[in-house]
Design an enzyme around this catalytic site. Sequence first.
Site, short mmCIF file in Angstrom:
data_model
loop_
_atom_site.label_atom_id
_atom_site.label_comp_id
_atom_site.label_asym_id
_atom_site.label_seq_id
_atom_site.Cartn_x
_atom_site.Cartn_y
_atom_site.Cartn_z
N ARG A 169 0.83 -1.20 0.00
CA ARG A 169 0.00 0.00 0.00
C ARG A 169 0.87 1.25 0.00
NH1 ARG A 169 -4.46 1.64 4.67
NH2 ARG A 169 -5.41 3.38 3.57
N ASP A 451 -4.98 5.26 13.91
CA ASP A 451 -4.06 5.64 12.84
C ASP A 451 -4.58 6.90 12.17
OD1 ASP A 451 -6.19 4.82 11.30
OD2 ASP A 451 -5.20 3.05 10.49
#
Length: 559
Positions: A169, A451
Amino acid sequence: ECNKTRFLTTYPGVDVEPPPAVLQLEFQTLFTTEALQFLSDLCTTFQPEVDRVLKLRTLRKVQLDLTGELPGFREDTAHIRNDPTWRVSPVPSRLQCRHVDIGDLSPCDTHRFIQGLRSKAQGIQVDFDDGNCPTYYNQIKGIYNVYQAVRNQFHATPPISQAPVLMLRPRAWNMVEHNMMVHGQEIPGPLFDFGLLMFHNAKLLLESQSGPFFYLSKVESHLEAKLWNQIFLWTEYKLDLPVGSVKATVLIECVLASFEMEEILYELREHSAGLNCGIWDYSASFVNKLGHRADFLLPDRSKYVNMEKRFLRSYMDLLVKTCHRRGALATGGMAALLLPRDEQSVLYKTIVTTVTRLKLLEIQAGVDGFMVYDMDLIEPMQKLFQLHSQGKNQLQQLRDDLTVSPDDLLTMPAGGVTLYGLKYNIAVGVLFIEAWLSGRGHFFYKGQVEDSATAEISRSQVWQWIRHQVKLEDDGRAVTRGLVRSLAQSMQDDLWAATRCQTQRYKRLATALSMFLEVVQKSDFPEFLTTYLYLDHTFLSSQRLHEERADEGHYKARL
């Protein structure tokens, strides 16, 4: 003198910052002349189009603001949606069954990365985006760790052909790489990540039938998907790979992209591994694109926002239907809850029950897999999937009876704001900034991992509640800049305890609190918190400080 004798590979037109001394081996391995030439060619070819799609994002936002119109399904691409014949290319066998992936795994965390490779997960989201802080050290270390994993260089890990499949990613389009310039311009962060990962690993991954596979973050339109497809085709040609070698799952994290899911699949049809739905980045996008409108006031996420609400359930249902109609895989979000060590405790059983209920909702909606952060949740969630689904995936669930309208996607849930929810959002926002200033992309708070996705929704809600002067359910007070500042200052001791700060970290926490207050009271909503932080001198200076300390520690160790 250690810091003054760093190795640096050069290539005409390319300006690369020297690495921290502790990473000289990694740097020399990755930044060969051939790799720099590849990166230079990649960025020179696609930088103009990257600039164009980012300007189109801005234009679309301005059009929404000026006209007051609502997002909807595009008329100019209706022929793609109305054509029942096209399908995406079938994905390789290793992607056919990915019931449970590990999410938010920042590859610079070598210990956790090795744990993931040894785990029974079917895939690993190797995350250079949401769960990662893109310091120069983290990017180089993370890419080098992937390099090692692909070559089976870690001790006591299975060969890459048998380990959980790596779903790489790269950063999203909003991020740049400060430490490399091509022809006088800082390069896009995703091209830096993608280019190095592909150049060093693509052929080996393909030979082992294990890639190259990617997640694409924060794609907002089919034009951005088209750009990625062009990048894939160019890269396959340059590296002498068969067309369609790259497979990518697009994360639908923006409300605008939810109206272009079929078009996104169509543009990537040779390279598509499907679409992914989540909750917090997607919810935050409503504030980003429409949050100044009272009709799009998003209530307290801790009390009123979950995947069972109409706007989120419709989004997940439409994603599953769209994917399966076109032969693509649909994946769900990540379970962020953390299990306590005592398996016999009430809390352990409560968390398992909670995660089971939420993931069963996704399975019943037809998803083909989802993610967990805690590796102890892998096996129970795999058993849940096997119990309630049939075979490797759920592509046979076509959902032909389902119709999702723009109203379904755009209707905000009812509810207000609680003092608990306001304080929770403040805490997550401040602690995320503190984590970034210390070079970490995620942290743990109240039993779960947080996050950039949860930081985005947290700071977005606080900004929106101040903008609309929302009243608290608890006592009727209006959410104002003054109230948020007062609450944040009163929470300093609790936040300090949550970070287990030493004196230096307490100073960093105070800086993070000031930065959070700054960002939530701006008149113009900063589009991405990570972009705002990454371009800020406070982060850049703290990053240099970390690198100097790493070099100093490396030098002392050598002595």
